[in-house]
Every structure is written in C-alpha cells, then in structure tokens.
Design an enzyme around this catalytic site. Structure first.
Site, PDB file in Angstrom:
ATOM      1  N   HIS A 126      53.380  54.288  53.689  1.00 41.05           N
ATOM      2  CA  HIS A 126      53.986  54.231  52.354  1.00 41.05           C
ATOM      3  C   HIS A 126      52.958  53.974  51.257  1.00 41.05           C
ATOM      4  O   HIS A 126      52.685  54.838  50.444  1.00 41.05           O
ATOM      5  CB  HIS A 126      55.078  53.156  52.339  1.00 41.05           C
TER       6      HIS A 126
ATOM      7  N   GLU B  68      62.960  50.258  43.976  1.00 43.08           N
ATOM      8  CA  GLU B  68      62.272  49.374  44.918  1.00 43.08           C
ATOM      9  C   GLU B  68      62.188  47.935  44.420  1.00 43.08           C
ATOM     10  O   GLU B  68      61.378  47.148  44.916  1.00 43.08           O
ATOM     11  CB  GLU B  68      60.867  49.914  45.209  1.00 43.08           C
TER      12      GLU B  68
ATOM     13  N   THR C 204      63.835  50.200  38.681  1.00 46.70           N
ATOM     14  CA  THR C 204      63.222  50.847  39.826  1.00 46.70           C
ATOM     15  C   THR C 204      64.057  50.656  41.088  1.00 46.70           C
ATOM     16  O   THR C 204      64.644  49.577  41.306  1.00 46.70           O
ATOM     17  CB  THR C 204      61.802  50.316  40.078  1.00 46.70           C
TER      18      THR C 204
END
Length: 360
Positions: free
Chosen positions: A247, A166, A164
């Site tokens: 977010h 993130e 990922t």
C-alpha cells in the site's frame, strides 16, 4: 433595520472597553467578526492572537501563513455545539493549520510521493476532533476551504467536501498514541517497494534514519477499513513510521504535520540509498553497536519512540536476525555454477584433437 457588525466594529468596542457580549440581539455579525469574538471567548476575554493590522489582504493573517498562531485556551470537542465547532473551524488558528496541511500536500505532490488523489493527512485539534484532508482531491492543489473537521469516530462535523476515506487509520493512530498530534500517509515509490516486498529496511547505515525514523511494517488490509487502522495503530507505540504492506507509508509526529512529512523524505531517501548500495556488489559498512547506541541516545532525548531502547549492544545491529540485510543473495553454489566444468572441457579437447587428426 438590523445593524451589521464587522470585525472593525468589534475591535473598536474592545479598544473602548465595551462589553462585546452586549451586541444587539438582531445584529448581523460578519464571519470575520465571529472569528474574532470566538478568539476573545476562548482567551477568557483577553486579546486575541490576531491584531487589527495583521491581515495580509487575502482573508488570512500573516501569522496564520507561517503556522505560528497559538491555540485558543479552550478547544472544542465532538460534543460542542455546532455553532462553536463552525466558529473554531473558521478561526485564524484553524486556518493556520489548514495552510500547513496544504503546504505539506504540495510538497508530497512535487516529490511524487502521491499520485492521482492519493495520500491523506490529519492534525489533532482537540480531545477528540481532527482536521483532515478531503477525498478525491489531489494533494498538489489543496486549498484551506477543501479541508474537513471530524470526530474520532470518523463523523464529519464541518467542511463542504467529504473527508478522506482513510481517516479511520489516522484517528486510530491518535487514539492509540496520545502523543500523535499529526499524521501523514502517502506512497513514496522506494519505501512503498519495501512495503510491497514485505521488508523493513536494514539499519545501522545512515545517522538521520536512525535518529528521526523508526520503521515497522503492518500486514495488508483493504485501505480505509477499521482492520487496516487497527493493525497500523498496534505499532505506533514503538514506531513513528509504518510501512503498510502492498500500500504505502504512514507516519506520525508529536510536534506537527511538517515533522510527519519530513519522515517521509527521510525514509524514502534511505530506501533509495539501500537499493543503490545493494547494487554496488560490496558488503556495506555499518555502524558499530557503540556508534548506534550514541545515535539512539540522541533519538531518545528528542522524545521519539524506538523499540531498541534498552537493548544490549550486541543486539542493536543484528540485521541478519532482527532486520533483513542487503548482502548479495547469490549463494556459493550458484557462483560455482558459472565456473568451468572440467569434464566438459576434457571432452571438448578430445573431440577437437580427433577432428584435427582426421584432417591431417
């Protein structure tokens, strides 16, 4: 011709008391046999966690499916040889953690907490390594073979799909908060609404929220950047659930990935309840300081973090100062504006009387 060593052969050797270290140098060892040998080595030569008859027929053990396997006595780290990392990553224990992540991904997707390929999760599996979700894969269709192994710098060590984007945020949480063994990030709509508005939900209304969740808010930074991870990590000593401005939400747990997921359910349900309450036009009933203090005692006994431990009772429920309230935002002046204007009424009456007099 090289001999092929299967898991059945290795287990037979163990039952007969033979030393599995004395396998032929040119032997071809099957992947399942390698996993079994790795567990033997990790347990100091003792019996591995998965027995010969524990396979459920699809390559994974029944114990792995429910996540109840114990970790090996010696876990690898980022400096371990590639072969050892691969063996661990493909072991029954690691497979059980992958299955847990896949199950949480399915729940996130079913509850519409993620959309597209959004959301990501990670589980700490050693001093400086973690298993995490891949990028560009829907959490509703995750499979164990999709997952990745990374070190705490974000370097991918194992896995065929790319980790990922993130992951740095998850790793920075784990580095800052040693208790964090699992992290979960997603975009539940109601909680994300509070994050977009820059508001932390008010407190003192629902017991489950007070006991299981402590919520902070981090300023917006570009997702996936070290700056975003740093701002989130700065809060995890006091909060286990962080609203990421504009977010989404990220949570951590010292017990496991399912508890990190549970926090998403709790904070999302609470934010939805707050919005419903605000629409009822009535000041909400809240806990007394003593009632909240009792809940915080329960919370502390469970090992959960919260910045309110040690506060005075008079400070615990001060939503007007410490947390935003949910009272109606229309002020008294605005309410008066919708009433009757005496001068205007008098003018209307005078004109009406004049017209009626002329008609007569």
């Amino acid at each position: 011709m090289s001999r092929i060593i299967s898991i059945k052969d290795v287990k037979e050797m163990v039952r007969n008391g033979q030393d599995v270290k004395n396998l032929p140098a040119d032997a071809i060892i099957t992947p399942s046999a390698k996993d079994f040998l790795f567990e033997l080595q990790s347990n100091g030569g003792g019996s591995p966690h998965v027995t010969a008859n524990s396979n459920n027929g699809n390559g994974s053990s029944s114990a792995a499916t429910d996540g109840k396997l114990s970790p090996p006595s010696r876990l690898p780290n980022s400096k371990s040889p590639k072969s050892e990392l691969e063996a661990f990553f493909n072991s029954p224990y690691a497979h059980s953690l992958k299955l847990q992540i896949c199950e949480m991904g399915r729940r996130l997707w079913q509850r519409a907490y993620v959309d597209g390929n959004g959301g990501n999760m990670a589980i700490r599996v050693g001093e400086d390594i973690a298993i995490c979700t891949p990028t560009l894969v829907s959490k509703g269709s995750l499979k164990p073979e999709d997952l990745c192994l990374v070190d705490f710098q974000g370097n991918q060590l194992c896995g065929t799909k790319k980790r990922t984007s993130e992951i740095l945020m998850h790793l920075q949480i784990m580095q800052k908060q040693p208790q964090a063994v699992a992290t979960c990030h997603c975009h539940p709509p109601y909680a994300t609404g509070f994050a977009v508005a820059g508001l932390v939900p008010p407190t003192c209304m629902v017991p489950e929220y007070e006991v299981f969740v402590s919520v902070g808010i981090a300023p917006y930074r570009t997702p996936g950047t070290p700056e975003m991870g740093k701002l989130v990590a700065e809060l995890v000593d006091q909060y286990n659930t962080i609203l990421m401005a504009n977010h989404g939400v990220v949570s951590w747990s010292h017990n496991g990935i399912e508890e990190a997921y549970w926090r998403m359910e709790i904070v999302e349900a609470y934010c939805r309840t707050i919005l419903v309450t605000a629409q009822l036009g009535k000041t909400p009933n809240t806990f007394t300081p003593d009632q909240l203090k009792d809940l915080l005692k329960i919370k502390q006994s469970l090992g959960y973090v919260d910045p309110r431990y040690g506060m005075k009772e008079c400070e615990l429920c001060d939503n007007a100062e410490w947390r935003p309230g949910v009272a109606c935002s229309v002020d008294a002046g605005a309410k008066a504006a919708v009433g009757l204007d005496a001068d205007a009424e008098a003018a209307v009456k005078a004109i009406t009387d004049q017209i009626l007099s002329q008609m007569k």
